[in-house]
Structures are given as C-alpha cells and as structure tokens.
Write a protein that holds these residues in place. Structure first.
Motif, mmCIF file in Angstrom:
data_model
loop_
_atom_site.group_PDB
_atom_site.id
_atom_site.type_symbol
_atom_site.label_atom_id
_atom_site.label_comp_id
_atom_site.label_asym_id
_atom_site.label_seq_id
_atom_site.Cartn_x
_atom_site.Cartn_y
_atom_site.Cartn_z
ATOM 1 N N PRO A 12 0.827 -1.201 0.000
ATOM 2 C CA PRO A 12 0.000 0.000 0.000
ATOM 3 C C PRO A 12 0.859 1.248 0.000
ATOM 4 N N GLY A 13 0.520 2.163 -0.876
ATOM 5 C CA GLY A 13 1.237 3.442 -0.888
ATOM 6 C C GLY A 13 2.603 3.363 -1.531
ATOM 7 N N ALA A 14 2.931 2.219 -2.189
ATOM 8 C CA ALA A 14 4.233 2.150 -2.860
ATOM 9 C C ALA A 14 4.276 3.231 -3.918
ATOM 10 N N PHE B 49 5.788 10.927 5.385
ATOM 11 C CA PHE B 49 4.716 11.663 4.714
ATOM 12 C C PHE B 49 3.796 10.679 4.007
ATOM 13 N N ALA B 50 2.574 11.115 3.728
ATOM 14 C CA ALA B 50 1.648 10.241 2.992
ATOM 15 C C ALA B 50 2.236 9.954 1.624
ATOM 16 N N PRO B 51 2.330 8.671 1.248
ATOM 17 C CA PRO B 51 2.907 8.351 -0.053
ATOM 18 C C PRO B 51 2.139 9.060 -1.167
ATOM 19 N N GLN C 19 2.005 18.497 2.563
ATOM 20 C CA GLN C 19 2.113 17.037 2.658
ATOM 21 C C GLN C 19 1.594 16.562 4.009
ATOM 22 N N LYS C 20 0.794 15.514 3.953
ATOM 23 C CA LYS C 20 0.255 14.995 5.205
ATOM 24 C C LYS C 20 1.327 14.139 5.897
ATOM 25 N N ARG C 21 1.522 14.398 7.201
ATOM 26 C CA ARG C 21 2.496 13.602 7.967
ATOM 27 C C ARG C 21 1.759 12.451 8.635
ATOM 28 N N GLY D 107 -2.613 3.764 20.719
ATOM 29 C CA GLY D 107 -3.078 5.050 20.202
ATOM 30 C C GLY D 107 -4.401 4.842 19.499
ATOM 31 N N ASN D 108 -5.102 5.933 19.301
ATOM 32 C CA ASN D 108 -6.402 5.843 18.632
ATOM 33 C C ASN D 108 -6.252 5.367 17.193
ATOM 34 N N SER D 109 -7.366 5.107 16.548
ATOM 35 C CA SER D 109 -7.352 4.759 15.128
ATOM 36 C C SER D 109 -6.684 5.883 14.344
ATOM 37 N N SER E 55 -3.718 6.777 14.315
ATOM 38 C CA SER E 55 -2.699 7.544 15.037
ATOM 39 C C SER E 55 -1.301 7.269 14.466
ATOM 40 N N GLY E 56 -1.180 6.253 13.610
ATOM 41 C CA GLY E 56 0.111 6.005 12.972
ATOM 42 C C GLY E 56 0.778 4.706 13.409
ATOM 43 N N LYS E 57 0.033 3.817 14.072
ATOM 44 C CA LYS E 57 0.634 2.568 14.571
ATOM 45 C C LYS E 57 1.102 1.680 13.409
HETATM 46 N N1 LIG Z 1 -1.037 4.054 1.900
HETATM 47 C C1 LIG Z 1 -1.399 5.174 2.490
HETATM 48 N N2 LIG Z 1 -1.434 6.320 1.802
HETATM 49 C C2 LIG Z 1 -1.806 7.470 2.378
HETATM 50 N N3 LIG Z 1 -2.181 7.572 3.681
HETATM 51 C C3 LIG Z 1 -2.168 6.461 4.406
HETATM 52 C C4 LIG Z 1 -1.785 5.205 3.864
HETATM 53 N N4 LIG Z 1 -1.880 4.282 4.841
HETATM 54 C C5 LIG Z 1 -2.297 4.918 5.930
HETATM 55 N N5 LIG Z 1 -2.481 6.225 5.680
HETATM 56 C C6 LIG Z 1 -2.924 7.255 6.623
HETATM 57 O O1 LIG Z 1 -2.015 7.259 7.690
HETATM 58 C C7 LIG Z 1 -2.669 7.584 8.889
HETATM 59 C C8 LIG Z 1 -2.259 6.579 9.941
HETATM 60 O O2 LIG Z 1 -2.726 5.305 9.539
HETATM 61 P P1 LIG Z 1 -2.290 3.989 10.306
HETATM 62 O O3 LIG Z 1 -2.842 2.828 9.547
HETATM 63 O O4 LIG Z 1 -0.847 4.028 10.536
HETATM 64 O O5 LIG Z 1 -3.059 4.175 11.679
HETATM 65 P P2 LIG Z 1 -3.300 3.127 12.825
HETATM 66 O O6 LIG Z 1 -2.965 3.828 14.097
HETATM 67 O O7 LIG Z 1 -2.618 1.843 12.562
HETATM 68 O O8 LIG Z 1 -4.862 2.948 12.722
HETATM 69 P P3 LIG Z 1 -5.748 1.682 13.142
HETATM 70 O O9 LIG Z 1 -5.608 1.524 14.613
HETATM 71 O O10 LIG Z 1 -7.123 2.107 12.767
HETATM 72 O O11 LIG Z 1 -5.240 0.522 12.362
HETATM 73 C C9 LIG Z 1 -4.160 7.581 8.590
HETATM 74 O O12 LIG Z 1 -4.575 8.919 8.511
HETATM 75 C C10 LIG Z 1 -4.265 6.923 7.234
HETATM 76 O O13 LIG Z 1 -5.287 7.523 6.477
#
Ligand SMILES: Nc1ncnc2c1ncn2[C@@H]1O[C@H](COP(=O)(O)OP(=O)(O)OP(=O)(O)O)[C@@H](O)[C@H]1O
Length: 631
Positions: free
Chosen positions: A130-132, A362-364, A371-373, A392-394, A396-398
C-alpha cells in the motif's frame, strides 16, 4: 552490535524515498540492455533467414512467367515438369527457412522473458505494498514484458524483417515495367497514409478506452473481494448498477475508438483489392501496347502483392507495433532506473537493538508544502529482548510505524537503525529472515501451512517449522487438520478454509519462524480467543527471553501484557514513551474519581484495563481510549 560501522548521515531535512529516487547507472550494464544485446545473434540469424525467404518468394512470379511465356508457347510438357520440380524444391526450402526464423524468434522471446522475469515480477510484487511510490507504474513492467514477449515471438515481428525486402520486389517490378513499379509504390503510399491517419484519429480515444477499462476492472475486482458483504447486505443490484455504468462507459469509449478504425480498415482492404485489379488492368494495357508479355501480367500481380504484404502486415498490426514500442521504452526506463546491483557488506547477524531518531513519514504520493504527515519526529531506542507496546487511537500512525520498522516503507526524514546500521547497509534478502512481521491485514499465500510458516524456504527444517508453530501455540491445531502441515491454504486452491483466528496464529508462527531479531505484530490479537491471546502472550515472552525485540501495535490491552515498554501515538505524534508502568501510570493516573486503585493496579500488572472514561483523562493524554483499551 555493529555500532562501529560508519553511519550514513541524514539531516532531518534529507527527505529520502528509495522508490522515488531513481538511480541511473550505466545504461549498457542494465539487465534489459544486456538481454537485448544477447538477442542480437538470434536476430541476425532471423535477418539471414528472412533474406533467403524473400528471395525464394520470387519463385511464384518467375514460375508464372516461365509457364506463360515458355511452356504455353512451346507446348513442352518436359519443360513444365522440370520447372515444377524446381518450384517444389524451392518452396520446400522456403517453408523450411520460414519455419526456422519463426522458431528462432519464439526462442528469443522466451529467453528475453527468462532473463527479465525476476526483477519485473519483484516490481510487480512490490506494487502490492500500500502506498508504494508509482504503484500502478510498478505493475506495468509485467504487462510490458508480456507485450514484448508476445510481439517478438509472433508473426508481426517476422513482418518487420520482411520490410527491408520490399524494395527487392519493387525493383523487379520497375525492371518489368516502370509504370507497374510506380503504381505499386503509389498504392503502398495510400495504405501507409490511411494507417497513419487511423493512428492519429484514434490515439487519444485509445488512451481513454484503457482508462475506462481499468476503472471497470478495478471496481469489478473490488466487488469480488467484498463479496461477503455484498451478498449479506443484498447490495447486488446497487453494485451491479455501478459496475454496469463503468462497463458501459468502457464499451462506449471502445466503440468510439473502433468506429474510425473499422471504417479505415474496411476501406484499405477494399483499396488493396482494387490495387491488385489495377495492376492486372495496367498489365493488360501494357500487353496490348506490346510492352510486356502476357505471363508478366500474373507475375507482376504476384510481385505487387508480395511487395504490399509486409507493408500490409505491419500496417495491420500498427497498434501492436506502437504498443510494443511503448512497452519497450517503459521497460528500458524501468531497468535504467533500478538501483545498481548493490554489494552490501556482509554484516553480522543483526541484534534487536532499534534506534529511531526523528523518524517522519509523509503520505505516499503527497507532495508540496501541505504534505500529510503520517508520523512525525518519532524517536526511541529498544534493546534486544525489549517488548514495546504501541498504543493510540485509530489512524494515530501505529501501522505506519510497523511498516517503517520492518522496511516496507522508508522514513522520509530522520533515521532508523537496526543493530546500529541503517537499513540500506543491509542486503534485504539477508536481513529479511531476521525480521518477523504480522501485518494488520494478514493473507496466507497459496501453498501448504508448512510453506507459509517456513516463508516458502524449501530448505527449512521440519524442526524449525514445528518450533515456530509451537511458539505460536498452533501446532496442535495444525495436526488436527486433514493433512496436518501439508494442508493447502490460501488462494483459490486451498483445501481448507481457516478461520480468522487460525489464520492469525499461522501468521504469528510465520512471524516468529527462525526466532528473528525483531518481530513486529500489528494488531496480532484482533481475531484471537482467550487461548489465542494466552498463546500470543507466551510467544512474546518466549521471544523476548531469547533476545528478540518485539513490537506490538495494539488496540486490545491483552496484546501488550508481555511488554516492558509502551509508546503512545496520537495523530502521528509521539505522546509518551518509556517503561510500561510509567507510561500507563501517566496516561491513567489522573482518574481517581472514575477508576478504582484496583483497576490501575490491574492495568500495570497485566496491561489489561477496563477503559477509563475518556472525559476523565488529562489533556496531556490525547491518545486516551474511547472504549475498552488501555490508553
Ligand atoms: N497508503 C497510504 N497512503 C496514504 N495515507 C495512508 C496510507 N496508509 C495509511 N495512511 C494514513 O495514515 C494515517 C495513519 O494510519 P495507520 O494505519 O498508521 O493508523 P493506525 O494507528 O494503525 O490505525 P488503526 O488503529 O485504525 O489501524 C491515517 O490517517 C491513514 O489515512
């Protein structure tokens, strides 16, 4: 530890993305150019066979002239038999050399594929990440290689080799009579002009058709993947209607492309037949004027047909020719942009000490100042044998952190070191076995359970596979299956449909196979029952005791029962990091009125908590849970 290795310095502004930064190396040394160069002898051979085939193709015309002008006028049967015998022999050779050149081309196509398939398939595999970067583009080389192989091994390629011999037939026609030569040249020019016109008219339309086709296909596949929900919630009609709309758009675009194409194809077909008759008419006129013999009319007709055939063939396959040329250009660019074959140091087996320093992702695909971090300035250190719970919440970047830790993604800023070395110092193939990863959406690959646990390593020992299964607490479950470890799973060929929890535990066994130095588990207990939870906790303990560093991304508290450190993320920011008791204490401390001391004590001991009321959590704890979790 290999801290003594010279480290590559990255400033925090040094945004690097391996997939975005093509490194061009000497074009002559890239595998594509090398493979094309290796085809040269075969292509020279095909050119030689083509020369013989084309000269032999004069046989029919010459035979016609001889029959009309020599046999019919003399009435000599022995001459006819003699000529026919020669023709039989010449056509036998023609067939033989034609067969040889097609065979050489077919072999050349297979060799080209064999030489290039591995890197192209790897690029295709990587496009599934994803995001490659350039995700669609990465899937392209596989299609391009297919197109190239199909073209090289098929008749249009032979047609290309016949093209240089068109002047031979024209020259013979000019020798017979210049008017016949001019008429054929003029006819060829009209056919080529029509083709170019066709190309120009349909180029943009063809692109649009491809785009619509891809959208319809994408939706169809997405619908199939979500079939359970579609069936359960009676979404058939709505989904079919949406797909039908996309499909109709694709059909309409295809029709708009093929309309001018069909008209021009029909016209040029009729024109070519008219040209044949025109040659006969012109020939007859020249016979009447006494400028050529009657036998020459048929010969001229055959010769002009022969001169037009390769033009016809190439023109008829023009779309294939241009598509293949575009595929060739893309493949050349793709291989030229591949990183040069690296010769990384043979570093010692990595230990599980992990250091993140200001890691930012950053978001791929995003660019520009906004750019979204997904993750910002994350820094922490783990020692071998540490267990880190990431909460962390949904969103949150885990999962983003998990992908960075295992190398699916590269940090855009900051640095991530394992065993003291940045990832680019390792040979990925050698580092991979020292990393265990259980992604959030876990898919078993088509193969046996043993294959999946052993990561498809054919040399893996049974003992290691079973040790991993035991550590994941899944050995007995596997033995209970009809064919035990040989049970096939995954894909459409799997004989057994495993439950979500079973898949997750086989995935855990795969992650711990070979006792890697670092194991990253992203929501490992999402589908587990109590027994699975216990097995997971025992596995984490056992891995840590053996010196493996374990990182667990968790929503459910039981997943982090066996960790000693906790990282709290919120909206991509590092909120807390430290010993589990300390961090959970900070996150949970200021809730005396809402949470009993027994609850807090229970959390500290087991990592399991009944959720505190989020409204009671301090502002300093933005990652505080909403439901049933620790944060
Ligand atoms: N391939 C991608 N391209 C762009 N943005 C992405 C991509 N994958 C994740 N994100 C964004 O990155 C942010 C963090 O996502 P991530 O999956 O790391 O969260 P998470 O904490 O694991 O969430 P969850 O607990 O719901 O699984 C989110 O805003 C998501 O929309």
């Amino acid at each position: 530890m290999i801290n003594s290795l010279p480290s590559r310095k990255h400033s925090s502004c040094d945004r690097r993305d391996r997939t975005n930064a093509p490194m061009i190396f000497s074009s002559k040394s890239d595998p594509y150019r090398k493979s094309l160069a290796r085809l040269k002898p075969a292509l020279w051979g095909v050119a030689g066979f083509s020369a013989i085939v084309n000269v032999l193709m004069l046989t029919g015309s010459i035979y016609m002239m001889q029959v009309y002008d020599r046999v019919l006028s003399s009435g000599s049967v022995p001459t006819l038999v003699g000529l026919f015998t020669i023709v039989v022999v010449l056509y036998a050779f023609l067939g033989l050399y034609d067969f040889l050149r097609v065979r050489v081309l077919a072999r050349a196509a297979v060799h080209l594929d064999q030489a290039l398939a591995d890197p192209v398939y790897r690029a295709w595999l990587r496009s599934g990440v994803p995001g490659a970067a350039g995700r669609d583009a990465s899937a392209q080389p596989l299609r391009d290689l297919e197109a190239l192989r199909g073209f090289v091994g098929a008749s249009p390629m032979a047609g290309l080799f016949d093209l240089p011999f068109v002047p031979l037939f024209l020259a013979v026609l000019f020798i017979i009579h210049p008017w016949l030569g001019f008429l054929t040249v003029a006819g060829s020019a009209v056919v080529i002009g029509l083709t170019l016109l066709n190309q120009a008219m349909t180029r943009g339309l063809a692109q649009k058709t491809l785009h619509h086709d891809a959208a319809a296909q994408d939706f169809a596949e997405g619908g199939k993947r979500g079939a359970e929900a579609v069936v359960a919630m009676g979404m058939h009609t709505a989904i079919t209607t949406r797909w039908r709309g996309l499909h109709d758009d694709a059909l309409a675009a295809g029709q708009r492309t093929s309309d001018p194409n069909e008209a021009l194809t029909a016209f040029s077909k009729a024109f070519r037949m008219l040209l044949q008759s025109s040659i006969l008419t012109l020939g007859a006129l020249l016979v009447l004027r006494g400028e050529i013999t009657a036998g020459t009319i048929i010969a001229a007709s055959l010769l002009s047909g022969r001169a037009l055939a390769p033009v016809d063939q190439v023109v008829g396959q023009m779309r294939g020719v241009t598509t293949t040329w575009a595929a060739h250009r893309r493949l050349a660019d793709f291989f030229a942009a591949l990183p040069p074959p690296s010769t990384p140091m043979d570093l010692p087996t990595p230990t599980g000490d992990i250091t993140l320093n200001g890691v930012t992702k950053f978001a791929p695909g995003d660019s520009g100042p906004d750019q979204k971090r997904l993750l910002s300035q994350v820094s922490f250190t783990l020692e071998p044998g540490d267990g880190l719970g990431v909460i962390g919440n949904s969103a949150s970047g885990k999962s983003t952190l998990a992908k960075l830790l295992v190398g699916v993604w590269e940090p855009d800023m900051g640095e991530l070191r394992m065993g003291g070395a940045t990832r680019d110092q390792w040979d990925p193939a050698k580092l991979g076995p020292h990393i265990g990863y259980m992604p959030q959406s876990l898919v078993l690959l088509p193969g046996t359970i043993r294959d999946n646990i052993a990561r498809f390593d054919e040399e893996a020992s049974d003992a290691d596979v079973m040790a991993a299964a035991r550590m994941a607490g899944v050995h007995d479950m596997i033995l209970a299956l009809p064919e035990g470890y040989k049970t096939t799973v995954g894909g459409t060929s799997g004989t057994v449909q495993l439950s979500g929890g079973q898949v997750q535990r086989v995935g855990l066994a795969r992650a711990v196979f070979g006792k890697p130095a670092l194991v990253v588990l992203d929501e490992p207990n999402a589908n587990l029952d109590t027994t699975g939870d216990e097995a997971l906790t025992a596995a984490i303990r056992s891995l840590r005791a053996g010196g493996t560093t374990v990182v667990v991304m968790a929503h459910r508290p039981s997943a982090i029962a066996a960790v000693n450190k906790v990282l709290v993320l919120n909206n991509g920011q590092q909120v807390q990091f430290g010993p589990k008791d300390e961090v959970l204490g900070k996150v949970l401390a200021p809730v005396p009125s809402k949470q009993s001391p027994q609850q807090v004590a229970s959390v500290r001991q087991t990592g399991c908590a009944k959720a505190p009321d989020p409204s009671a959590l301090p502002e300093a704890s933005p990652a505080a849970p909403q439901t049933g979790a620790i944060r």
